[in-house]
Design a protein around this motif. Structure first.
Motif, PDB file in Angstrom:
ATOM      1  N   PRO A  82      59.922 114.822 -53.507  1.00  0.00           N
ATOM      2  CA  PRO A  82      59.336 115.396 -52.279  1.00  0.00           C
ATOM      3  C   PRO A  82      59.439 114.409 -51.119  1.00  0.00           C
ATOM      4  O   PRO A  82      59.346 113.198 -51.305  1.00  0.00           O
ATOM      5  N   ASP A  86      52.529 113.792 -47.005  1.00  0.00           N
ATOM      6  CA  ASP A  86      51.210 114.433 -46.879  1.00  0.00           C
ATOM      7  C   ASP A  86      50.601 114.684 -48.262  1.00  0.00           C
ATOM      8  O   ASP A  86      51.172 114.294 -49.281  1.00  0.00           O
ATOM      9  N   GLU A  87      49.494 115.392 -48.301  1.00  0.00           N
ATOM     10  CA  GLU A  87      48.751 115.583 -49.550  1.00  0.00           C
ATOM     11  C   GLU A  87      49.556 116.363 -50.585  1.00  0.00           C
ATOM     12  O   GLU A  87      49.393 116.167 -51.784  1.00  0.00           O
ATOM     13  N   SER A  88      50.468 117.224 -50.122  1.00  0.00           N
ATOM     14  CA  SER A  88      51.271 117.995 -51.095  1.00  0.00           C
ATOM     15  C   SER A  88      52.111 117.042 -51.952  1.00  0.00           C
ATOM     16  O   SER A  88      52.302 117.263 -53.149  1.00  0.00           O
ATOM     17  N   THR A  89      52.579 115.955 -51.338  1.00  0.00           N
ATOM     18  CA  THR A  89      53.371 114.968 -52.088  1.00  0.00           C
ATOM     19  C   THR A  89      52.475 114.148 -53.011  1.00  0.00           C
ATOM     20  O   THR A  89      52.854 113.806 -54.138  1.00  0.00           O
ATOM     21  N   ASN A  91      49.847 115.318 -54.527  1.00  0.00           N
ATOM     22  CA  ASN A  91      49.589 116.202 -55.678  1.00  0.00           C
ATOM     23  C   ASN A  91      50.822 116.337 -56.554  1.00  0.00           C
ATOM     24  O   ASN A  91      50.728 116.384 -57.790  1.00  0.00           O
ATOM     25  N   PHE A  92      51.995 116.372 -55.915  1.00  0.00           N
ATOM     26  CA  PHE A  92      53.248 116.471 -56.685  1.00  0.00           C
ATOM     27  C   PHE A  92      53.402 115.234 -57.577  1.00  0.00           C
ATOM     28  O   PHE A  92      53.684 115.347 -58.784  1.00  0.00           O
ATOM     29  N   GLN A 135      59.579 121.558 -58.939  1.00  0.00           N
ATOM     30  CA  GLN A 135      60.099 122.088 -57.675  1.00  0.00           C
ATOM     31  C   GLN A 135      60.393 123.587 -57.806  1.00  0.00           C
ATOM     32  O   GLN A 135      60.072 124.379 -56.919  1.00  0.00           O
ATOM     33  N   LEU A 138      57.163 125.634 -57.704  1.00  0.00           N
ATOM     34  CA  LEU A 138      56.636 125.744 -56.339  1.00  0.00           C
ATOM     35  C   LEU A 138      57.446 126.776 -55.545  1.00  0.00           C
ATOM     36  O   LEU A 138      56.887 127.601 -54.813  1.00  0.00           O
ATOM     37  N   PRO A 143      51.393 127.547 -58.177  1.00  0.00           N
ATOM     38  CA  PRO A 143      50.775 126.317 -57.630  1.00  0.00           C
ATOM     39  C   PRO A 143      50.603 125.236 -58.685  1.00  0.00           C
ATOM     40  O   PRO A 143      49.499 124.746 -58.936  1.00  0.00           O
ATOM     41  N   THR A 145      51.146 122.175 -58.836  1.00  0.00           N
ATOM     42  CA  THR A 145      50.686 120.811 -58.488  1.00  0.00           C
ATOM     43  C   THR A 145      49.257 120.833 -57.949  1.00  0.00           C
ATOM     44  O   THR A 145      48.795 119.824 -57.386  1.00  0.00           O
ATOM     45  N   THR A 146      48.560 121.969 -58.131  1.00  0.00           N
ATOM     46  CA  THR A 146      47.177 122.071 -57.649  1.00  0.00           C
ATOM     47  C   THR A 146      46.200 121.906 -58.814  1.00  0.00           C
ATOM     48  O   THR A 146      46.183 122.763 -59.723  1.00  0.00           O
TER      49      THR A 146
END
Ligand SMILES: Nc1nc2c(c(CN[C@H]3C=C[C@H](O)[C@@H]3O)cn2[C@@H]2O[C@H](COP(=O)(O)O)[C@@H](O)[C@H]2O)c(=O)[nH]1
Length: 367
Positions: A82, A86-89, A91-92, A135, A138, A143, A145-146
């Motif tokens: 990724p 940001d926060e998505s990375t 969590n990933f 990937q 997603l 979801p 990675t949540t």
């Protein structure tokens, strides 16, 4: 009075007699991994380090890292990693390093677990098959990675998880059940103690890499990569450490990747880097151990041979790092960058069919 209380009593008496105060709670956190690795090295008889080859390897690796301008930037340059800062990375990376273990297969290359993803529907195996699967999920609006998703067994059913980790071949992802358990356990602990937020977990470590490693090992059993060697507890903490390292590299030492003690992170004791260290001549095996590895024999988790391979590899990277700094004291090289470089180097050699000695085969959730 229990043994433990006696020990504390004696320790306090000893401190007082030496004029030392009580242990300082504000002392910077330590993981003890490097210290334990040196203990393993000092007590290993089936794995040896070779300083001559280590010095030669240091010259070659420093040259290659300088030519490639190898740095944390290399992490995000991998097509599947990724890029968003940001926060998505965050969590990933947490999801990835929660499951970053045991991809090796007994099957032929064409029959092993593989994930098709990306341009030209490339087939990914090994570590990259995990990254590709996440990937792909997603992209399919799962979801994965949540953390809150992992504890919802209705939404995040076994059927959905089998879809996430579906293979292009007959072989399923190794240790599928264990991976599900890791997700459920981590999701529950994050929910109970960290507001289901990986960012909260990171913030609790207050920019200490060692503190974050210790927090993961203390709070999450599935990150507690420890064993007993010669009757002493040893900590290897491979996935806890690579999680911190991946954050540091992905965010280039800033934001969620900012740590004030990142150089306390050691090499990640997996099955790929010991293989390349052997190819470089930095480590060598006793005849019975080498025979087991060349015959693709299993080495059980916790076996002395496994711990000697893992501990001596961590120590070998430390010696390599010291040799590189002797050559160039201002080199921007730590155990993380050395490890990442050697992992990628090992994969290049494997792709070119230059695999000299097989990697060792231990099946576990630790690496
Ligand atoms: N010591 C160390 N072990 C690493 C990695 C990585 C990938 N890191 C990426 C991030 C930055 C780097 O530039 C890499 O691109 C995976 N592994 C471990 O290897 C094994 C998988 O092997 P194979 O089946 O052949 O893919 C498995 O235990 C996995 O946990 C690393 O970097 N260091």
């Amino acid at each position: 009075m229990s043994d433990d209380e006696v020990d504390h009593e004696l320790l306090d008496l000893l401190r007082k007699s030496l004029g030392l105060g009580p242990p300082d709670p504000s002392a910077p956190p330590e993981t003890k991994v490097l210290q334990n690795a040196e203990f393993i090295y000092d007590n290993s008889i089936d794995v040896a380090l070779d300083m001559r080859h280590t010095k030669v390897a240091a010259i070659d690796i420093l040259k290659q890292m300088q030519e490639r301008e190898y740095s944390t930037k290399a992490w995000s340059e991998h097509t599947l990693h990724p890029k968003a800062k940001d926060e998505s990375t965050v969590n990933f990376i947490f999801t990835m390093d929660l499951l970053n273990f045991s991809f090796w297969s007994e099957k032929e290359e064409g029959d092993r677990f593989a994930v098709k993803y990306g341009e030209e529907e490339k087939r990914w195996t090994g570590y990259w098959s995990l990254v590709a699967a996440l990937q792909r999920a997603l992209d399919e609006d799962i979801p994965i990675t949540t953390p809150g998703f992992w504890v919802d067994e209705e939404e995040c059913s076994e059927e959905v998880l089998r879809k996430v980790f579906r293979s292009e071949t007959e072989e399923e992802i190794p240790l599928f059940e264990e991976r599900v358990r890791c997700l459920r356990e981590a999701g529950q602990i994050l929910e109970e103690e960290f507001d289901s937020s990986v960012v909260t977990l990171i913030e609790d470590a207050k920019n200490s890499a060692a503190g974050l490693v210790n927090l993961l090992a203390e709070r999450f059993p599935c990150f507690r990569d420890e064993a007993t060697f010669e009757r002493k507890k040893v900590r290897l903490l491979k996935r806890a450490q690579i999680f911190v390292a991946d954050l540091w590299a992905a965010f280039e030492g800033e934001g969620y990747g900012e740590f004030n003690d990142i150089d306390k992170i050691t090499m990640f004791a997996d099955y790929r880097v010991p293989q390349i260290l052997h190819t470089l001549g930095c480590i060598s095996y006793s005849p019975p151990l080498e025979k087991r590895i060349r015959n693709y024999g299993i080495i059980e988790p916790g076996h002395s041979w496994e711990l000697q391979i893992r501990g001596c590899s961590i120590w070998a990277i430390e010696l390599l790092r010291r040799e590189i700094l002797k050559l160039q004291p201002d080199a921007k090289v730590n155990a993380i960058l050395l490890d990442f470089f050697l992992y990628d180097f090992a994969k290049e050699k494997e792709k070119n069919g230059e695999e000299a000695i097989p990697h060792h085969r231990t099946r576990s959730i630790w690496y």
